[in-house]
Design an enzyme around this catalytic site. Structure first.
Site, PDB file in Angstrom:
ATOM      1  N   LYS A 134       0.861  -1.181   0.000  1.00 39.27           N
ATOM      2  CA  LYS A 134       0.000   0.000   0.000  1.00 39.27           C
ATOM      3  C   LYS A 134       0.896   1.229   0.000  1.00 39.27           C
ATOM      4  CE  LYS A 134      -1.790   2.961   2.117  1.00 39.27           C
ATOM      5  NZ  LYS A 134      -1.738   4.466   1.896  1.00 39.27           N
ATOM      6  N   SER A 172       4.680   7.866  10.124  1.00 40.85           N
ATOM      7  CA  SER A 172       4.715   8.721  11.306  1.00 40.85           C
ATOM      8  C   SER A 172       4.553   7.917  12.587  1.00 40.85           C
ATOM      9  CB  SER A 172       3.594   9.758  11.225  1.00 40.85           C
ATOM     10  OG  SER A 172       2.327   9.128  11.374  1.00 40.85           O
ATOM     11  N   GLU A 181       9.136   1.645  11.230  1.00 33.89           N
ATOM     12  CA  GLU A 181      10.170   2.667  11.105  1.00 33.89           C
ATOM     13  C   GLU A 181       9.449   3.996  11.080  1.00 33.89           C
ATOM     14  OE1 GLU A 181      11.752   5.342   9.693  1.00 33.89           O
ATOM     15  OE2 GLU A 181      13.295   4.577   8.335  1.00 33.89           O
ATOM     16  N   CYS A 203      13.904  10.185   6.944  1.00 33.02           N
ATOM     17  CA  CYS A 203      13.866   9.940   8.387  1.00 33.02           C
ATOM     18  C   CYS A 203      15.249   9.991   9.012  1.00 33.02           C
ATOM     19  CB  CYS A 203      13.216   8.581   8.658  1.00 33.02           C
ATOM     20  SG  CYS A 203      11.477   8.506   8.193  1.00 33.02           S
TER      21      CYS A 203
END
Length: 454
Positions: A160, A211, A230, A263
């Protein structure tokens, strides 16, 4: 797709203009995707490691053969410069090749007679169907980080992608069907509700990159099923007085790569008081040499741009250095944001505590190395960090004291498939890349045989 499906209009981040309409997956779509992957999984898992490797290698070859299409699709969804999009395609193919070989190596505990008159061994078996939910900042590479080890381990995957960047995920499903087999990799485009629906389906594990709030939601919905997360970084950078001469330029290149939407990007620069002014000036000069629209791309979407603007507006930075913007003709209304250095900040400044996820560096000062490490470890996230200095004993001591899953010394964002990447604390848990990531998508079975049956 299901009847009465929702259509979402997507925007080109370079122009702010509509570029594509996509049908958003709903319950019937996620259910059908999982059922298809479930049906394909036993056949895929029964293949020998050699045959799975052969197909994964062909998948990687096809991605490279179609690299021009992947680059254009990646740019359409993210606005990345061509070189960055090409690098992402190359990394995707490289990861697939790495796991094609890694899954043929035995990583189980040693077999043998661990109990008197018994022979024991451990089998690593696939989990089953993995739901992989990936973000918009690296649509192709984050997908590869998740699907490559999962597929190599014998699982099938329902992927997805983020709502704004379905383009390369659809290409992956197309090319996987040609090389791996039907429904070994299924893509369901959609929004956050699509992801929630997918987690609620009959999947055996969930791999989520996104998030912190999204990760918490996944954990709640996944219940007792395997989850790998993550969730972001807000990564500290400790610049010591004896840092290499290229430190400032290297950090600015790292934070403007992908417009800082990584990130693991450097975010919070921490110095000692004796080199604070020098670092602020050096970062400001280096940032001034890089322009959004020329050296790096835009932010991905309107929501991310608004979030960036909110954090910057709420910051109480006493010093602010802002670089330029030079979008190409016709792209003036894109989500371009300039590189920025913020200094003279309170410890609780929003730009320090929140992950800006943009081309922004904050700078703080500490009285000594111990306080600098404490500042680095003072936020919830603990994904990655770096330390810059010339004294080997000092930089290694600092690296040891940093609470992060990955620490660089005199470099930042340097990664390879052989090396694990993963977070701690609110940055999540689980491992991406390296042979260790295979165990995220496998479960061990111990077999013990009694020998004296007479």
């Amino acid at each position: 797709m299901s009847q009465n499906a929702l259509t979402q209009h997507l925007t080109d981040p370079r122009t702010g203009q509509e570029r594509l309409s996509v049908t958003v997956g709903r319950a019937a779509d996620t259910r059908a995707a999982v059922a298809a992957a479930r049906g394909a999984q036993p056949t895929w898992a029964r293949l020998t490691p050699r045959e799975r490797a052969r197909r994964l290698l062909r998948f990687a070859d096809l991605i490279e053969e179609q690299s021009a299409s992947y680059v254009l699709a990646e740019q359409a969804g993210t606005g990345k410069p061509t070189a960055e999009a090409q690098g992402e395609v190359e990394n995707c193919a490289d990861l697939l090749r790495f796991y094609a070989g890694a899954q043929r190596a035995d990583t189980a505990p040693a077999a043998g007679r661990r109990i008197s008159d018994r022979e024991s061994w451990v089998r690593w078996e696939p989990i089953g169907v993995v739901a992989a939910i990936v973000p918009w900042n690296y649509p192709l590479m984050m997908a590869a980080w998740r699907i490559a080890p999962a597929l190599a381990a014998g699982n099938t995957v329902v992927l997805k992608p983020a709502l704004t960047t379905p383009d390369t995920a659809l290409l992956l499903a197309r090319d996987a069907a040609r090389t791996l087999g039907p429904d070994v990799l299924v893509t369901v485009p959609g929004d956050r509700d699509t992801g929630r629906l997918l987690v609620a389906e009959d999947v055996d594990a969930v791999a989520f990159t996104g998030s912190e709030a999204g990760g918490q939601d996944v954990v709640t919905r996944a219940a007792l099923r395997r989850v790998s997360l993550e969730l972001g970084g807000n990564c500290p950078v400790l610049v010591l007085p004896d840092a290499p001469a290229d430190t400032h330029e290297a950090l600015v290149r790292a934070v403007t790569y992908n417009a800082g939407q990584s990130c693991a990007a450097p975010a919070r620069v921490i110095t000692l008081r004796e080199n604070y002014d020098r670092v602020v000036d050096g970062l400001a000069k280096a940032m001034g040499d890089r322009r959004a629209g020329v050296d790096f791309g835009p932010l991905n979407n309107a929501d991310q741009a608004a979030r960036h603007d909110r954090i910057i507006a709420s910051s109480g930075a006493g010093v602010e250095h802002v670089a330029g913007i030079a979008p190409p003709p016709g792209q003036e209304n894109g989500y371009w944001r300039p590189g920025r250095v913020l200094a003279d900040l309170a410890p609780d400044d929003p730009a320090v505590l929140e992950e800006v996820f943009g081309p922004v560096l904050t700078v703080q000062a500490a009285d000594d190395v111990e306080e600098a490490v404490a500042l680095a470890n003072s936020v919830r996230q603990a994904l990655a960090a770096s330390v810059w200095g010339s004294d080997t004993a000092t930089v290694l001591t600092v690296a040891d004291g940093l609470n992060a899953g990955e620490v660089w010394v005199n470099c930042h964002l340097d990664q390879s498939p052989e090396l694990p990447h993963g977070g701690r604390g609110s940055s999540g848990h689980g491992t991406d890349m390296s042979v260790l990531a295979l165990t995220e998508y496998q479960r061990p079975k111990t077999v013990t045989v009694r020998l004296d049956t007479h």
